[in-house]
Design an enzyme around this catalytic site. Structure first.
Site, PDB file in Angstrom:
ATOM      1  N   SER A 251      -7.477   1.713  -2.499  1.00  0.00           N
ATOM      2  CA  SER A 251      -6.292   0.893  -2.767  1.00  0.00           C
ATOM      3  C   SER A 251      -6.658  -0.425  -3.450  1.00  0.00           C
ATOM      4  CB  SER A 251      -5.597   0.600  -1.436  1.00  0.00           C
ATOM      5  OG  SER A 251      -4.635  -0.406  -1.602  1.00  0.00           O
TER       6      SER A 251
ATOM      7  N   GLU B  83     -16.443 -10.751   3.506  1.00  0.00           N
ATOM      8  CA  GLU B  83     -15.283 -10.550   2.620  1.00  0.00           C
ATOM      9  C   GLU B  83     -14.796 -11.878   2.028  1.00  0.00           C
ATOM     10  OE1 GLU B  83     -11.960  -8.577   4.544  1.00  0.00           O
ATOM     11  OE2 GLU B  83     -10.654  -8.856   2.828  1.00  0.00           O
TER      12      GLU B  83
ATOM     13  N   GLU C 285       0.836  -1.206   0.000  1.00  0.00           N
ATOM     14  CA  GLU C 285       0.000   0.000   0.000  1.00  0.00           C
ATOM     15  C   GLU C 285       0.871   1.256   0.000  1.00  0.00           C
ATOM     16  OE1 GLU C 285      -4.129  -0.239   1.581  1.00  0.00           O
ATOM     17  OE2 GLU C 285      -3.211   0.886   3.206  1.00  0.00           O
TER      18      GLU C 285
ATOM     19  N   CYS D 207      -8.543  -2.215   3.579  1.00  0.00           N
ATOM     20  CA  CYS D 207      -8.500  -3.446   4.389  1.00  0.00           C
ATOM     21  C   CYS D 207      -9.777  -3.697   5.187  1.00  0.00           C
ATOM     22  CB  CYS D 207      -7.282  -3.449   5.303  1.00  0.00           C
ATOM     23  SG  CYS D 207      -7.089  -1.946   6.259  1.00  0.00           S
TER      24      CYS D 207
ATOM     25  N   LYS E  44     -15.716  -9.597   7.875  1.00  0.00           N
ATOM     26  CA  LYS E  44     -14.745 -10.530   7.289  1.00  0.00           C
ATOM     27  C   LYS E  44     -15.451 -11.800   6.812  1.00  0.00           C
ATOM     28  CE  LYS E  44     -10.890  -8.223   7.829  1.00  0.00           C
ATOM     29  NZ  LYS E  44     -10.107  -7.801   6.668  1.00  0.00           N
TER      30      LYS E  44
ATOM     31  N   GLU F 140     -13.442 -11.740  -5.763  1.00  0.00           N
ATOM     32  CA  GLU F 140     -12.026 -11.389  -5.963  1.00  0.00           C
ATOM     33  C   GLU F 140     -11.117 -12.196  -5.070  1.00  0.00           C
ATOM     34  OE1 GLU F 140     -14.516  -9.543  -4.922  1.00  0.00           O
ATOM     35  OE2 GLU F 140     -14.186  -7.403  -5.227  1.00  0.00           O
TER      36      GLU F 140
ATOM     37  N   CYS G 215     -10.520  -1.915  14.650  1.00  0.00           N
ATOM     38  CA  CYS G 215     -10.864  -3.332  14.841  1.00  0.00           C
ATOM     39  C   CYS G 215     -10.982  -3.730  16.309  1.00  0.00           C
ATOM     40  CB  CYS G 215      -9.821  -4.230  14.197  1.00  0.00           C
ATOM     41  SG  CYS G 215      -9.845  -4.145  12.429  1.00  0.00           S
TER      42      CYS G 215
ATOM     43  N   GLU H  76       2.097   1.750  -3.394  1.00  0.00           N
ATOM     44  CA  GLU H  76       0.996   2.267  -4.220  1.00  0.00           C
ATOM     45  C   GLU H  76       0.863   3.780  -3.997  1.00  0.00           C
ATOM     46  OE1 GLU H  76      -2.711   0.423  -3.183  1.00  0.00           O
ATOM     47  OE2 GLU H  76      -3.608   0.810  -5.149  1.00  0.00           O
TER      48      GLU H  76
END
Ligand code: HC1
Ligand code: SF4
Length: 561
Positions: A317, A360, A277, A297, A357, A365, A502, A280
């Site tokens: 990102s 996710e 990242e 994230c 999550k 992807e 988190c 990037e």
């Protein structure tokens, strides 16, 4: 000074917005089912009623304190009144406590016990079997709803989503989605905060334990765990260990005893994320395009951006989350190891503070060879339940270290678990060698703390980097509006959907407004104690880039586009 009289004793009024807060300050735990200071006051449950000097009864959560006011909190009338409210709620409530996900953690159950309710005088009504299990993250069971509206206010006031609301009137009133659609078909982002605040079992976190136990008991499956940063400072809450204690070593040994074959730290994956990242960001700064770079994230934030701000997706990102990056690395390594041998199936399990999550891992992807890279994502609370089910006395378990060859994570990777952590880790990376001597300076730039919006400026080459850190989706939305109106300009924006990051994820024990300082201190202490402070200095990631991630493999395995 202003005073009010509570049960005959004078108590100072010091800016409290309602008499409930003054009463609680006086050490009286007045019951409520619908009051949270971070949300607007709804005054629905009436459990917090008090009696005034003239016998008037008022809800203390929605009555402002006045100097000289006299109230009583525990009179025969109030006792009768509270029991009646509980009985009415229970008459409209499915009472199968033993098989309820919230058994022992239900406020209604706790109050029924506390007020000595032994019987409900009214017939049970309107119980049916409508449930909504369409979401990968949460379950809805309207039969257990007490119409307190906590979830509705959480979803709209803190998360700016509004996926659920009140519908119908009178005794038919319920909390549901628009047109009663399955929640998975709405704009819900799976943050789980509605479940975290729900006082009963009306909205709970999806339980994914049985398929995981099946894999653990299958001799032909290698089960590999990765533990998210924030889990280690919260699991102890479930076992009476002081808040914020880092129990990472105990988790590792508990997982081994339950049959996990390999155990790693998601913070190692976070080191990969920092490197990818930050590069990037550096690339975009050089080209001057797609700035600010938004972090990717947090899956609830990612979903929110997709639904509400498709115009921003080029700014988000391209990095996978640390969980998915590490999962891809673990699957790739398993595939290489399996070559030429009797194939065993390797399944990666993520232990996360997060309900999103669970969503996710099912995104397209994030597949590896046509299957989800991560086979199961369970929450901290589910892990606690596994440990109990296995009969392990967590308090007594001796700590062990994670496995090699991936068993090293930097402190920068660990602090991902608290708001501002990703930014602090990225700043350490972009400052390069200089960062090592300036760790304390970086920590004082404004990256730490629980404000919903933090702004940070750090020197970078011959210019300054301008960074914003937000947690809570309402705060994210306000920031996006300001960016799009041209009022503010940033190079990098960190977004976490849950307020505080988190550590306050919906999969953690006691999330609402509690334990955040202890948990964040636990994260920063882990950083201070780590041998490696910078992601770029982690020998594990070095080794990975030289071998498994060599060439274009790094982009292929670590980015989703
Ligand atoms: Fe998080 Fe992350 S920090 S998203 O909050 O980037 O869940 O803890 O595991 O993936 O590392 C969560 C925590 C976690 C990822 C990392
Ligand atoms: Fe709203 Fe989050 Fe609950 Fe979905 S999971 S309904 S977005 S609070």
């Amino acid at each position: 000074k202003k005073f009010m009289i509570i049960d005959g004793l004078p108590v100072a009024i010091e800016g409290e917005k309602n008499i409930l807060d003054v009463i609680r300050k006086a050490g009286i735990d007045l019951p409520t089912l619908c009051y949270y200071s971070a949300l607007s006051t709804y005054g629905a449950c009436r459990m917090c009623v008090v009696e005034g000097k003239n016998g008037d009864i008022m809800a203390s959560c929605s009555t402002p304190p006045r100097s000289g006011m006299e109230i009583k909190t525990n009179t025969p009338r109030l006792q009768k009144y509270r029991k009646m409210i509980l009985e009415l709620m229970l008459s409209d409530h499915c009472r199968e406590c033993t098989t309820c996900e919230k058994n022992f953690d239900c406020k209604l159950q706790e109050l029924a016990q506390r007020f000595g309710l032994k019987d409900v005088r009214f017939d049970q009504y309107s119980i049916d079997d409508t449930r909504d299990d369409s979401s990968p993250a949460i379950m809805r069971n309207p039969n257990k709803c007490i119409i307190c509206g906590d979830c509705v206010r959480m979803c709209s006031e803190i998360q700016n989503v509004g996926a659920i609301d009140f519908a119908y009137r009178g005794s038919k009133m319920e909390v549901t989605t628009a047109f009663n659609m399955p929640i998975s078909e709405t704009n819900c982002v799976n943050c789980g905060q509605c479940a975290a605040i729900c006082p009963t079992g009306a909205i709970t976190i999806k339980n994914d334990l049985q398929p995981l136990w099946n894999d653990l008991h299958d001799n032909d499956t290698i089960v590999v765990a990765q533990i998210a940063p924030a889990v280690r400072v919260a699991l102890g809450d479930e076992f009476g260990i002081p808040r914020g204690t880092n129990v990472m070593g105990k988790i590792v040994s508990a997982l081994r005893r339950m049959g996990f074959d390999e155990v790693y730290d998601t913070a190692t994956g976070a080191d990969l994320t920092v490197i990818e990242e930050a590069n990037e960001l550096i690339g975009r700064l050089e080209k001057g395009e797609n700035l600010p770079l938004f972090t990717s994230c947090c899956p609830a934030w990612f979903r929110y951006a997709e639904i509400n701000h498709p115009e921003l997706m080029d700014n988000v990102s391209s990095c996978k989350s640390p969980m998915e990056m590490f999962g891809s690395v673990l699957k790739e390594r398993a595939k290489l190891n399996e070559k030429g041998k009797k194939p065993k199936k390797t399944k990666v399990v993520a232990i996360m503070p997060c309900t999103a999550k669970k969503y996710e891992i099912h995104r397209e992807e994030f597949q590896y060879d046509g299957e989800p890279t991560i086979a199961h994502s369970i929450t901290t609370i589910e892990l606690a339940n596994m440990i109990r089910e296995a009969g392990l006395r967590f308090e007594d378990i001796l700590p062990e270290a994670v496995d090699m060859p991936f068993g090293i994570a930097s402190g920068a990777g660990v602090i991902f678990g608290v708001t501002g952590g990703v930014t602090e880790a990225v700043i350490r990376y972009v400052m390069g060698d200089e960062a090592r001597d300036h760790l304390a300076d970086i920590s004082f730039t404004g990256v730490r703390g629980f404000e919903g919006l933090k702004e940070v400026k750090v020197p970078y080459k011959d210019r300054e980097l301008s960074i914003a850190i937000v947690s809570g989706l309402k705060n994210a939305e306000k920031l996006i509006q300001a960016i799009q109106a041209g009022e503010v300009q940033y190079d990098f924006v960190e977004v976490m959907a849950c307020e505080g990051g988190c550590i306050a994820g919906a999969g953690q024990p006691f999330v609402i407004g509690r334990a955040k300082p202890e948990r964040s201190e636990g994260m920063y202490q882990a950083d201070r104690m780590s041998n490696v402070k910078l992601s770029a200095e982690n020998p594990v990631t070095d080794g990975l880039y030289a071998n498994l991630l060599a060439g274009d493999k790094a982009h292929h395995l670590l980015h989703y586009k």
